[in-house]
Design an enzyme around this catalytic site. Structure first.
Site, PDB file in Angstrom:
ATOM      1  N   GLN A  38       0.821  -1.203   0.000  1.00 60.54           N
ATOM      2  CA  GLN A  38       0.000   0.000   0.000  1.00 60.54           C
ATOM      3  C   GLN A  38       0.858   1.256   0.000  1.00 60.54           C
ATOM      4  O   GLN A  38       1.901   1.311   0.632  1.00 60.54           O
ATOM      5  CB  GLN A  38      -0.877  -0.021   1.252  1.00 60.54           C
ATOM      6  CG  GLN A  38      -2.123   0.801   1.159  1.00 60.54           C
ATOM      7  CD  GLN A  38      -3.121   0.413   2.241  1.00 60.54           C
ATOM      8  OE1 GLN A  38      -3.289  -0.757   2.538  1.00 60.54           O
ATOM      9  NE2 GLN A  38      -3.773   1.386   2.836  1.00 60.54           N
TER      10      GLN A  38
ATOM     11  N   SER B  22       3.985  -6.448   2.701  1.00 66.07           N
ATOM     12  CA  SER B  22       2.667  -6.272   3.318  1.00 66.07           C
ATOM     13  C   SER B  22       1.585  -6.857   2.413  1.00 66.07           C
ATOM     14  O   SER B  22       1.607  -8.043   2.128  1.00 66.07           O
ATOM     15  CB  SER B  22       2.420  -4.801   3.654  1.00 66.07           C
ATOM     16  OG  SER B  22       1.277  -4.652   4.476  1.00 66.07           O
ATOM     17  N   LEU B  23       0.650  -6.059   1.905  1.00 61.56           N
ATOM     18  CA  LEU B  23      -0.393  -6.645   1.053  1.00 61.56           C
ATOM     19  C   LEU B  23       0.217  -7.271  -0.194  1.00 61.56           C
ATOM     20  O   LEU B  23      -0.364  -8.183  -0.787  1.00 61.56           O
ATOM     21  CB  LEU B  23      -1.465  -5.626   0.695  1.00 61.56           C
ATOM     22  CG  LEU B  23      -1.279  -4.641  -0.464  1.00 61.56           C
ATOM     23  CD1 LEU B  23      -1.689  -5.252  -1.790  1.00 61.56           C
ATOM     24  CD2 LEU B  23      -2.107  -3.402  -0.226  1.00 61.56           C
TER      25      LEU B  23
ATOM     26  N   ARG C 223      -9.323  -8.602   4.387  1.00 60.78           N
ATOM     27  CA  ARG C 223      -8.161  -8.062   5.103  1.00 60.78           C
ATOM     28  C   ARG C 223      -8.219  -6.537   5.153  1.00 60.78           C
ATOM     29  O   ARG C 223      -7.988  -5.924   6.194  1.00 60.78           O
ATOM     30  CB  ARG C 223      -6.868  -8.527   4.419  1.00 60.78           C
ATOM     31  CG  ARG C 223      -5.564  -8.062   5.093  1.00 60.78           C
ATOM     32  CD  ARG C 223      -4.389  -8.579   4.272  1.00 60.78           C
ATOM     33  NE  ARG C 223      -3.090  -8.298   4.865  1.00 60.78           N
ATOM     34  CZ  ARG C 223      -2.355  -7.235   4.625  1.00 60.78           C
ATOM     35  NH1 ARG C 223      -2.814  -6.283   3.820  1.00 60.78           N
ATOM     36  NH2 ARG C 223      -1.167  -7.082   5.187  1.00 60.78           N
TER      37      ARG C 223
ATOM     38  N   HIS D 181       0.591  -2.953  10.901  1.00 59.56           N
ATOM     39  CA  HIS D 181       1.692  -3.787  11.404  1.00 59.56           C
ATOM     40  C   HIS D 181       2.084  -3.426  12.829  1.00 59.56           C
ATOM     41  O   HIS D 181       3.260  -3.381  13.174  1.00 59.56           O
ATOM     42  CB  HIS D 181       2.883  -3.742  10.437  1.00 59.56           C
ATOM     43  CG  HIS D 181       2.549  -4.307   9.101  1.00 59.56           C
ATOM     44  ND1 HIS D 181       2.363  -5.661   8.892  1.00 59.56           N
ATOM     45  CD2 HIS D 181       2.292  -3.698   7.907  1.00 59.56           C
ATOM     46  CE1 HIS D 181       2.028  -5.865   7.624  1.00 59.56           C
ATOM     47  NE2 HIS D 181       1.968  -4.698   7.009  1.00 59.56           N
TER      48      HIS D 181
ATOM     49  N   GLN E 219       0.895 -11.741  10.102  1.00 60.11           N
ATOM     50  CA  GLN E 219       1.484 -10.682   9.274  1.00 60.11           C
ATOM     51  C   GLN E 219       0.799  -9.335   9.451  1.00 60.11           C
ATOM     52  O   GLN E 219       1.426  -8.279   9.332  1.00 60.11           O
ATOM     53  CB  GLN E 219       1.445 -11.115   7.799  1.00 60.11           C
ATOM     54  CG  GLN E 219       2.231 -10.232   6.866  1.00 60.11           C
ATOM     55  CD  GLN E 219       1.372  -9.675   5.730  1.00 60.11           C
ATOM     56  OE1 GLN E 219       0.193  -9.376   5.929  1.00 60.11           O
ATOM     57  NE2 GLN E 219       1.954  -9.540   4.571  1.00 60.11           N
TER      58      GLN E 219
END
Length: 307
Positions: free
Chosen positions: A11, A90-91, A115, A196, A245
């Site tokens: 992102q 991440s994503l 998510r 996170h 995660q």
């Protein structure tokens, strides 16, 4: 003979118009966007290709980014470009899951949509993130631990660039301490949540329950998880790692260093922008880095690889 890695951005790299030339030029990409729309119940193409505010709202950003990454990936595979290993930030890790054929595309789109919603709703106000420049990761972690409130390392991006995350007040206090301790800059990030961080553990738990509905296959090619910076080869590990995660630090620099140590010398960033390409140039000057954002980039990569 060196190895090739596919890497997928997270992102922040999104922009209106991303993936449009692939959709217009390749039926394979067009089918991916259609699949994404069917999976989530609205037009992902509208989010990606038309001026709108949703593209920067987490619950929409994530599906838009993943659809674009998968659309480009599937065209690359069609052209015969293959990877020995993959990872995503991440994503972007869901892009790596697509490359590793862990779940089919529709399932991945359904998961990333959930998510995004879970992360958006978990801590809607009062969270913050900041990029810390020019300071060692261990020192940053120590200062975060000594700061009152919830603040921790979100991303180990590359040498000299680490992101912290947590409660707004705690991130501001830690940023002040870090500046006093010698950080070159602490830059607040324009994000919609404390990603996170421990504040999103609830979102991870909800994602874990969602994952129970899906059957995960063993990766067809190895991928490296953000959580441990280690290869994942066992299907049984994947669901637990994806749950963790959401609230764990992203060990990106460590992941790339692991790949390099194992003989990867060519990295291809797949998706919007050149964020990971920039990180890699700071991680190692001894590897080849390319990116595929637009169709013309793919032509350059094919020429470079002799495809």
């Amino acid at each position: 003979m060196g190895k090739t890695a596919f890497i997928f951005p997270g992102q922040g790299a999104q922009y209106v118009g991303m993936g449009k030339d692939f959709r217009d030029r390749y039926e394979t990409a067009k089918a991916v966007y259609a699949c994404a729309g069917e999976a989530v119940g609205f037009s992902v193409e509208d989010i990606c290709f038309t001026e709108n505010e949703k593209i920067n709202i987490t619950e929409y950003t994530q599906i838009a980014m993943l659809a674009t990454e998968v659309a480009i990936l599937r065209v690359m595979e069609e052209k015969g470009i293959k990877a020995d290993v993959c990872a995503g930030l991440s994503l972007g890790e869901y892009g790596a899951l697509a490359a590793a054929k862990v779940l089919d595309d529709k399932a991945l789109f359904q998961l990333i949509r959930k998510r995004g919603i879970f992360m958006q709703d978990a801590y809607p106000v009062g969270g913050a993130m900041a990029a810390v420049l020019g300071m060692d990761g261990d020192r940053i972690r120590e200062i975060c631990e000594d700061t009152e409130g919830i603040v921790s390392v979100a991303n180990y991006n590359c040498p000299g660039q680490i992101v912290i995350t947590g409660e707004e007040g705690a991130v501001a206090a830690a940023s002040a301490k870090l500046s006093e301790a010698g950080a070159k800059r602490c830059i607040p990030l324009n994000v919609s949540g404390p990603f996170h961080s421990a504040l999103l553990e609830g979102a991870g738990e909800m994602l874990g329950k969602e994952l129970e509905q899906f059957t995960v296959a063993a990766p067809k090619i190895p991928y490296i998880t953000n959580v441990t910076a280690q290869y994942v080869n066992d299907a049984d590990e994947i669901k637990d790692l994806l749950k963790k995660q959401v609230s764990s630090s992203v060990c990106w620099q460590q992941s790339m260093e692991r790949m390099i140590a194992d003989g990867v010398d060519t990295f291809i960033e797949i998706g919007p922008g050149k964020t990971l390409t920039g990180f890699m140039k700071k991680i190692s000057k001894d590897v080849k880095v390319m990116n595929v954002d637009k169709a013309e980039d793919l032509e350059k990569v094919m020429e470079e690889l002799g495809c």
